[in-house]
Design an enzyme around this catalytic site. Sequence first.
Site, short mmCIF file in Angstrom:
data_model
loop_
_atom_site.label_atom_id
_atom_site.label_comp_id
_atom_site.label_asym_id
_atom_site.label_seq_id
_atom_site.Cartn_x
_atom_site.Cartn_y
_atom_site.Cartn_z
N LEU A 224 35.18 47.80 28.20
CA LEU A 224 34.09 47.23 27.40
C LEU A 224 34.22 45.71 27.30
CD1 LEU A 224 34.01 49.73 24.38
CD2 LEU A 224 32.32 49.58 26.24
N SER A 225 33.13 45.06 27.00
CA SER A 225 33.18 43.63 26.69
C SER A 225 34.07 43.45 25.46
CB SER A 225 31.76 43.13 26.37
OG SER A 225 31.79 41.78 25.98
N GLY A 226 35.03 42.53 25.57
CA GLY A 226 35.93 42.31 24.44
C GLY A 226 37.17 43.17 24.46
N SER A 227 37.31 44.02 25.48
CA SER A 227 38.49 44.91 25.53
C SER A 227 39.75 44.17 25.93
CB SER A 227 38.23 46.08 26.50
OG SER A 227 37.91 45.58 27.80
N LYS B 15 39.90 42.44 29.32
CA LYS B 15 39.99 42.36 30.79
C LYS B 15 40.39 40.97 31.26
CE LYS B 15 35.67 43.47 31.33
NZ LYS B 15 35.28 43.52 29.93
N SER B 16 39.59 39.95 30.84
CA SER B 16 39.81 38.59 31.36
C SER B 16 41.17 38.03 30.94
CB SER B 16 38.70 37.65 30.86
OG SER B 16 37.44 38.12 31.29
N SER C 175 32.14 46.74 34.88
CA SER C 175 31.97 47.77 35.92
C SER C 175 31.83 49.16 35.27
CB SER C 175 33.10 47.74 36.95
OG SER C 175 34.38 47.70 36.35
N1 LIG Z 1 23.80 43.27 28.45
C1 LIG Z 1 25.10 42.95 28.65
N2 LIG Z 1 26.00 43.96 28.75
C2 LIG Z 1 27.32 43.66 28.93
N3 LIG Z 1 27.83 42.39 29.01
C3 LIG Z 1 26.93 41.39 28.92
C4 LIG Z 1 25.54 41.61 28.73
N4 LIG Z 1 24.91 40.39 28.65
C5 LIG Z 1 25.86 39.46 28.78
N5 LIG Z 1 27.08 40.04 28.94
C6 LIG Z 1 28.32 39.29 29.21
O1 LIG Z 1 28.56 39.53 30.60
C7 LIG Z 1 29.87 39.98 30.81
C8 LIG Z 1 29.87 41.24 31.62
O2 LIG Z 1 29.56 40.91 32.94
P1 LIG Z 1 30.08 41.89 34.08
O3 LIG Z 1 29.66 41.30 35.39
O4 LIG Z 1 31.53 42.16 33.86
O5 LIG Z 1 29.24 43.21 33.76
S1 LIG Z 1 28.96 44.45 34.74
O6 LIG Z 1 30.25 44.77 35.40
O7 LIG Z 1 27.91 44.01 35.72
O8 LIG Z 1 28.45 45.53 33.83
C9 LIG Z 1 30.47 40.27 29.49
O9 LIG Z 1 31.66 39.52 29.51
P2 LIG Z 1 33.06 40.17 29.10
O10 LIG Z 1 33.04 40.10 27.60
O11 LIG Z 1 34.09 39.29 29.71
O12 LIG Z 1 33.12 41.61 29.58
C10 LIG Z 1 29.52 39.78 28.43
O13 LIG Z 1 30.09 38.72 27.71
N1 LIG Z 2 45.37 43.64 23.46
C1 LIG Z 2 44.83 42.66 22.71
N2 LIG Z 2 45.29 42.43 21.47
C2 LIG Z 2 44.73 41.46 20.70
N3 LIG Z 2 43.69 40.66 21.08
C3 LIG Z 2 43.21 40.87 22.32
C4 LIG Z 2 43.73 41.86 23.19
N4 LIG Z 2 43.03 41.82 24.35
C5 LIG Z 2 42.11 40.83 24.20
N5 LIG Z 2 42.22 40.24 22.98
C6 LIG Z 2 41.36 39.18 22.48
O1 LIG Z 2 40.06 39.70 22.43
C7 LIG Z 2 39.10 38.72 22.89
C8 LIG Z 2 38.36 39.27 24.12
O2 LIG Z 2 39.27 39.29 25.20
P1 LIG Z 2 38.69 39.11 26.69
O3 LIG Z 2 39.85 39.05 27.60
O4 LIG Z 2 37.69 38.02 26.73
O5 LIG Z 2 37.93 40.51 26.89
P2 LIG Z 2 36.92 40.92 28.05
O6 LIG Z 2 37.23 40.06 29.24
O7 LIG Z 2 37.22 42.38 28.29
O8 LIG Z 2 35.57 40.69 27.51
C9 LIG Z 2 39.90 37.47 23.17
O9 LIG Z 2 39.84 36.65 22.02
C10 LIG Z 2 41.31 37.97 23.39
O10 LIG Z 2 42.28 37.01 23.03
#
Ligand SMILES: Nc1ncnc2c1ncn2[C@@H]1O[C@H](COP(=O)(O)OS(=O)(=O)O)[C@@H](OP(=O)(O)O)[C@H]1O
Ligand SMILES: Nc1ncnc2c1ncn2[C@@H]1O[C@H](COP(=O)(O)OP(=O)(O)O)[C@@H](O)[C@H]1O
Length: 203
Positions: free
Chosen positions: A37-40, A42-43, A110
Amino acid sequence: MAEQKATNVTWHDHRVSKEERCQQNGHKGAVLWFTGLSGSGKSTIANTVDHKLFEQGKHTFVLDGDNIRMGLNKNLGFSPEDRTENIRRIGEVSKLYTDAGILVMTAFISPYREDRDQVREILGDGEFIEVFVKASLETCEERDPKGLYKKARAGEIKGFTGIDAPYEEPEKAELILDSDGKGIDDLADEVVAYLESNGYLSI
Ligand SMILES: Nc1ncnc2c1ncn2[C@@H]1O[C@H](COP(=O)(O)OS(=O)(=O)O)[C@@H](OP(=O)(O)O)[C@H]1O
Ligand SMILES: Nc1ncnc2c1ncn2[C@@H]1O[C@H](COP(=O)(O)OP(=O)(O)O)[C@@H](O)[C@H]1O
């Protein structure tokens, strides 16, 4: 599955083989496919792994969803079709990296199992390492570093993964990282330990 559109094209073998590149790099090429998930996490975890391996002298790189969507895939949105194309393209790009003997980390939500499996299929045996960055939606919403969950809950973003767009959890990931319960560095160490114990960091 995208069909080849171009006709009258011919494959050209490289003069330098993949094996020679891996030999020179001192390790194999492979894809560490971070999904979640976003915020999980990954990056952050992918970049921490990248740094740890770089410090060990390995040849690595990171492909990140947000960054790639500002360049190579800037013509794609978040419809199911665009997400599939996003992943297809990055799957092909990550294969090029493995052909160059590089350990490449990809950090993309993904969300669709079929898309991730398509990438697995175009890579060689053992070259696709699925890393499920497992965090609850609650945890991701609490983190919400870009305020996107807040916007999604307010209806300002439609089709946001986990809110009103699906995420299909991996069923056979090589690695599952407990991002709810463990810290970034510990999780990155788990990834490096997996690579080490499975022979990815040597020839
Ligand atoms: N609608 C929607 N759903 C999910 N995420 C969204 C959306 N709009 C913008 N974002 C931002 O785009 C990041 C996800 O892009 P991805 O290329 O990883 O997504 S995907 O694999 O094509 O589903 C994702 O970044 P991460 O937080 O790093 O996952 C989001 O911040
Ligand atoms: N295992 C973890 N424990 C605590 N904080 C985390 C952890 N993984 C990520 N974070 C924090 O959560 C936020 C989102 O992380 P990020 O790597 O951007 O997630 P994603 O790429 O999946 O969106 C960042 O502020 C990061 O420092």
